[in-house]
Design a protein around this motif. Sequence first.
Motif, PDB file in Angstrom:
ATOM      1  N   PHE A 154      -4.168 -12.316  12.557  1.00 54.41           N
ATOM      2  CA  PHE A 154      -3.791 -11.118  11.810  1.00 54.41           C
ATOM      3  C   PHE A 154      -2.642 -10.618  12.520  1.00 54.41           C
ATOM      4  CE2 PHE A 154      -3.771  -6.738  10.387  1.00 54.41           C
ATOM      5  CZ  PHE A 154      -3.013  -6.920   8.732  1.00 54.41           C
ATOM      6  N   LYS A 155      -1.259  -9.750  11.831  1.00 55.59           N
ATOM      7  CA  LYS A 155      -1.055  -9.218  12.888  1.00 55.59           C
ATOM      8  C   LYS A 155      -0.965  -7.532  12.050  1.00 55.59           C
ATOM      9  CE  LYS A 155       2.144 -13.161  14.342  1.00 55.59           C
ATOM     10  NZ  LYS A 155       3.234 -13.954  14.473  1.00 55.59           N
ATOM     11  N   PRO A 156      -1.386  -6.646  13.053  1.00 53.33           N
ATOM     12  CA  PRO A 156      -1.354  -5.303  12.332  1.00 53.33           C
ATOM     13  C   PRO A 156       0.517  -4.634  11.433  1.00 53.33           C
ATOM     14  CG  PRO A 156      -2.546  -5.109  13.984  1.00 53.33           C
ATOM     15  CD  PRO A 156      -1.665  -6.745  14.214  1.00 53.33           C
ATOM     16  N   VAL A 157      -0.020  -4.144  10.549  1.00 49.68           N
ATOM     17  CA  VAL A 157       1.544  -3.691  10.291  1.00 49.68           C
ATOM     18  C   VAL A 157       1.102  -2.043  10.843  1.00 49.68           C
ATOM     19  CG1 VAL A 157       0.627  -3.117   8.065  1.00 49.68           C
ATOM     20  CG2 VAL A 157       3.043  -3.526   8.212  1.00 49.68           C
ATOM     21  N   THR A 158       2.845  -2.010  11.059  1.00 47.63           N
ATOM     22  CA  THR A 158       3.180  -0.587  11.179  1.00 47.63           C
ATOM     23  C   THR A 158       4.573   0.261  10.614  1.00 47.63           C
ATOM     24  OG1 THR A 158       2.446  -0.649  13.640  1.00 47.63           O
ATOM     25  CG2 THR A 158       3.571   1.328  13.134  1.00 47.63           C
ATOM     26  N   PRO A 159       4.345   1.687  10.255  1.00 45.47           N
ATOM     27  CA  PRO A 159       3.563   2.632  10.088  1.00 45.47           C
ATOM     28  C   PRO A 159       2.091   1.209   8.179  1.00 45.47           C
ATOM     29  CG  PRO A 159       5.179   3.113   8.746  1.00 45.47           C
ATOM     30  CD  PRO A 159       5.719   2.039   9.305  1.00 45.47           C
ATOM     31  N   LYS A 160       0.892   1.270   8.339  1.00 41.29           N
ATOM     32  CA  LYS A 160       0.225   1.541   7.720  1.00 41.29           C
ATOM     33  C   LYS A 160       0.155   2.702   5.990  1.00 41.29           C
ATOM     34  CE  LYS A 160      -4.145   1.564   8.086  1.00 41.29           C
ATOM     35  NZ  LYS A 160      -5.463   1.290   8.388  1.00 41.29           N
ATOM     36  N   MET A 161       0.078   1.940   5.075  1.00 35.14           N
ATOM     37  CA  MET A 161       0.119   2.218   4.021  1.00 35.14           C
ATOM     38  C   MET A 161      -0.934   3.350   3.301  1.00 35.14           C
ATOM     39  SD  MET A 161       1.082   0.489  -0.407  1.00 35.14           S
ATOM     40  CE  MET A 161       2.919   0.043   0.333  1.00 35.14           C
ATOM     41  N   GLU A 162      -0.409   4.731   2.653  1.00 37.94           N
ATOM     42  CA  GLU A 162      -1.467   5.291   2.420  1.00 37.94           C
ATOM     43  C   GLU A 162      -2.345   4.810   1.046  1.00 37.94           C
ATOM     44  OE1 GLU A 162      -2.630   9.592   0.410  1.00 37.94           O
ATOM     45  OE2 GLU A 162      -0.483   8.639   0.521  1.00 37.94           O
ATOM     46  N   LEU A 163      -4.115   4.120   1.285  1.00 37.87           N
ATOM     47  CA  LEU A 163      -4.871   3.554   0.297  1.00 37.87           C
ATOM     48  C   LEU A 163      -6.075   4.594  -0.555  1.00 37.87           C
ATOM     49  CD1 LEU A 163      -5.205   0.263   3.126  1.00 37.87           C
ATOM     50  CD2 LEU A 163      -3.578   0.676   0.994  1.00 37.87           C
TER      51      LEU A 163
END
Length: 250
Positions: free
Chosen positions: A143-152
Amino acid sequence: MEQIKYQKSFCKSNSLISVLDEINTRCNEEDHLEHHYFIDEDYHDFSDKPCAYLAKCGEETVGFLCPYEIDRYNIEFCLFVLPEYRRQKIGSQLFFHLVMDYQERSFSTSLLPGNQIGKDFLENIGFTYGCCECSMALLKNSFKPVTPKMELDVHKEEDEIYVTGLIGDIEIGSFAFTVSNTTACIHDVEVKEDLRRKGYGYQMVASALQDIFEKYDTVILHVTKENVPAYHLYKKLNFRVLEELDYYEL
């Protein structure tokens, strides 16, 4: 050759399971496939419907059909006939007995891609292709993290964990997942129609995966290949296909 006789089994016994296991193994060896059979886990021996339909030549069971009642309208089934007994309409007769017990229902079954014998049989009795369902998995180290993260927004109800993606006060979409040991299973991924094809679905799921992988090692899901946007989304996230099944319907 002796006449084929048809029976119904109302007892999910160990001896029945042993017979079904043997037929399943012999069919897979002959066809070079790994298509598993099922028998209804919720079935009880006091049911008024059979747990299996059997075709017998003398004392030998040469084919079987097992039904699964999805709901009051739909029946899924699996069917196997020993290679040396095929093309004798045994499969058609087993299905006929099923239809007599479940009249006015819709029927479906699945095949591994490449099972041409099964495909020809189903088409000959009126089934049509419905979809290809894929089982997919993503490992933590892929898994490759995403930037920026979406608010959840995350909340739990019984065994389900619900996730909603937010940009400010705007709900982008949602999905749910269940967990077991070291594995999480994602389902019901949905992005609002007017916000699709803008990358929000990818950002929402990737943001949630970052949190999920803090506790779990593997994430699995099911998707149909005909759902092209979702299938491509999961491939972009590095999900790998574990198994494909072609579903046929009547």
